[in-house]
Design an enzyme around this catalytic site. Structure first.
Site, PDB file in Angstrom:
ATOM      1  N   CYS A 185       1.067  -1.304   0.009  1.00 43.73           N
ATOM      2  CA  CYS A 185       0.130   0.006  -0.021  1.00 43.73           C
ATOM      3  C   CYS A 185       0.777   1.157   0.009  1.00 43.73           C
ATOM      4  O   CYS A 185       1.422   1.736   1.062  1.00 43.73           O
ATOM      5  CB  CYS A 185      -0.840  -0.180   1.222  1.00 43.73           C
ATOM      6  SG  CYS A 185      -1.831   1.313   1.375  1.00 43.73           S
ATOM      7  N   CYS A 188      -0.613   3.943   2.352  1.00 44.48           N
ATOM      8  CA  CYS A 188      -0.075   3.899   3.783  1.00 44.48           C
ATOM      9  C   CYS A 188       1.245   4.276   3.983  1.00 44.48           C
ATOM     10  O   CYS A 188       1.546   4.469   5.034  1.00 44.48           O
ATOM     11  CB  CYS A 188      -0.532   2.310   4.002  1.00 44.48           C
ATOM     12  SG  CYS A 188      -2.179   1.585   3.596  1.00 44.48           S
ATOM     13  N   ASP A 189       2.190   3.554   3.295  1.00 43.16           N
ATOM     14  CA  ASP A 189       3.576   3.697   3.633  1.00 43.16           C
ATOM     15  C   ASP A 189       4.265   4.393   2.814  1.00 43.16           C
ATOM     16  O   ASP A 189       5.781   4.579   3.285  1.00 43.16           O
ATOM     17  CB  ASP A 189       3.986   1.999   3.668  1.00 43.16           C
ATOM     18  CG  ASP A 189       3.449   1.162   4.450  1.00 43.16           C
ATOM     19  OD1 ASP A 189       2.900   1.908   5.587  1.00 43.16           O
ATOM     20  OD2 ASP A 189       3.385  -0.006   4.149  1.00 43.16           O
TER      21      ASP A 189
END
Ligand code: NDP
Length: 509
Positions: A185, A188-189
């Site tokens: 992701c 997300c990261d």
């Protein structure tokens, strides 16, 4: 990072519960179409209790939320079991441009609006995950991971909206570095790799979407495509791939991920035509290689295709509904919507449309059975009243302890105060899985009050912890025993069972 490992763990726990109290066995094997012609769905005789719901929606992504709004509008008070990622995978999309009426919206804002709309319509939300179903009897039974002991509820109709889980390469180093540079992701990261070098593997639309996002943050973005062409259809692909810091390596397979204790340093790549190998230095590897449907719990009950997608039955069900075909599975009153039933399109707006159709179908199904929301609620209340309420224990319960830690110094001070197991949660507000885990953490702090405390650290407001703890993915969850010794250090969200299992190893059950 997405909750993919957790998803897999949840799906792995497939208990086929025996059909006993609380539901009426179906006359014939539930996973065959014959069932439809031998319905034993008699609402008058059905065992209804306080945990019986007219419609339970499994999954809280766009399809599930839209179905909930529709059912809420007709006063059905649907229950949405949100699972590990409230709002679904769309919350991890930074830019949604194909939603009706929105030029460009981030996935989290979009699903927040849909959540509010569904709630306003009377939807009940549960942050639990589904661990088992029993569709061999009716009302259908669903087991939830909702506290120290699993809870079983029942439903007259079920709408399955559990989506898909990303695929993995299965190459050496991928698991070792998952959460330490390997991620599924970018939203997300990605922020953890600002001004660094990243690689994305995959040649589909997801790879292009990830590249578009990462190109804004990273110094260099490699897109590793195993064929000599892309599969992606996304209109942005030429624009994205033309960016100065984006480079596509065609005919390239990832053979191994390498790194140090804490982070990815490089990849071994192989030219798929010449078999020549080379090294590519990178700080992260983002996987964008498609996904699998989260349908393992339904195997044996519903017809699945060869890839595990829930099959939609296109045979009209004239005896039950006049809508056809619309999200019907091989069992009456059970509908599948969104990506779990869609091997082809996988689009958010299509999934929301599925939700609408399934809600209308479920409404028809229940009306066919003679369901009426008011009399159903009265029946539930009667059952509820006939069971005497357990008196609360007079003993004082210890208070749950969840502390939002404002600095690294404060964190260190708190960690020196031993005598109780400590869970440190390194999180960020933009991280969907982190947000999704919050209700579970609250429950853990409550259920283990007096034995366990939770320290939450926002890596954006306390950025120094990123360096100190070498954060390469969040949520990062660190367990310290009562003497202050670090005993578990992991990346990726945990569900209730995951926390309980770690805690039982540390403090006993
Ligand atoms: P896809 O299945 O479309 O693409 C997967 C990609 O990964 C393909 O290029 C495939 O290669 C490659 N791949 C698969 N396994 C491996 C492996 N082991 N090693 C290397 N490469 C591998 O998946 P997506 O997740 O990209 O998209 C799924 C669906 O969601 C599609 O319908 C897509 O259109 C939709 N989607 C739409 C978006 C949008 O509209 N913006 C955004 C994201 C997804 P090969 O081609 O060689 O098989």
């Amino acid at each position: 990072m997405k909750l993919t490992m957790q998803h897999l763990a949840i799906i792995g726990i497939t208990l086929l519960l025996p059909c006993n109290i609380g539901c009426r066995p179906l006359r014939k094997n539930a996973n065959h179409k014959k069932t439809k012609s031998s319905l034993s769905y008699d609402l008058k005789k059905a065992p209804i209790d306080k945990d019986t719901h007219p419609v339970v929606i499994l999954g809280g992504g766009v399809s599930g939320l839209n179905a909930a709004t529709r059912l809420g509008m007709v006063n059905y008070k649907p229950l949405v079991v949100q699972g590990p990622i409230p709002g679904g995978l769309l919350t991890q999309s930074h830019s949604v441009r194909n939603w009706p009426g929105e030029i460009d919206i981030d996935g989290k804002s979009l699903t927040d609006k849909m959540y509010a709309q569904a709630k306003n319509a009377g939807t009940i939300f549960s942050s639990a995950s589904v661990t088992a179903v029993d569709f061999s009897c009716w009302p259908y039974r669903i087991t939830l991971d909702d506290g120290p002991t699993p809870k079983t509820i029942s439903a007259l109709s079920v709408i399955i909206a559990m989506g898909t889980t990303p695929n993995y390469l299965n190459v050496p180093g991928e698991k070792t570095f998952f959460g330490k540079g390997v991620s599924t992701c970018a939203v997300c990261d990605g922020d953890l790799y600002r001004d660094q070098t990243v690689a994305i593997v995959g040649g589909g639309d997801a790879a292009i979407t990830e590249a578009a996002y990462l190109a804004k943050l990273a110094k260099k973005v490699y897109v590793l495509v195993r064929k000599d062409h892309l599969r992606a259809q996304d209109k942005r692909k030429d624009e994205v791939l033309a960016k100065k810091n984006v480079e596509v390596l065609f005919s390239t397979a990832v053979k191994q991920v390498h790194g140090t204790d804490q982070e990815v340093t490089h990849l071994t790549l192989e030219n798929t035509k010449t078999k020549e190998q080379r090294t590519l230095n990178t700080n992260a590897l983002f996987l964008a290689i498609g996904s699998k449907p989260n349908s393992a719990l339904f195997k044996g009950y519903l017809d699945l295709d060869a890839h595990g997608y829930i099959k939609i039955d296109s045979t009209p069900d004239h005896d039950i509904t006049h809508y056809s075909p619309a999200q019907k599975t091989s069992l009456p009153g059970v509908y599948a919507i969104g990506d779990i039933a869609d091997p082809h399109f996988k689009q958010a707006d299509a999934a929301a449309g599925d939700g609408c159709k399934a809600a209308l179908q479920a409404n028809e199904f229940l009306e066919h059975l003679g369901f009426d929301p008011d009399s159903f609620e009265k029946r539930k209340m009667q059952t509820h009243r006939s069971i005497p309420e357990a008196k609360p224990a007079p003993a004082q319960k210890p208070q749950a302890v969840i502390v939002e830690v404002s600095s690294e110094q404060k964190l260190n001070e708190l960690l020196k105060q031993t005598g109780m197991v400590t869970i440190v949660d390194l999180y960020a507000n933009w991280c969907g899985p982190c947000r999704g885990m919050m209700p579970t953490l609250k429950k853990i702090a409550t259920d283990y009050a007096g034995k366990v405390r939770v320290l939450k650290v926002n890596v954006d407001t306390v950025p120094s912890v990123k360096r100190t703890y070498s954060v390469r993915g969040i949520p990062r969850i660190i367990f310290y025993d009562a003497t202050g010794k670090k005993v578990v250090d992991r990346t990726g969200a945990l569900n209730y069972q995951g926390f309980s299992s770690e805690l039982s190893k540390i403090i006993g059950s």
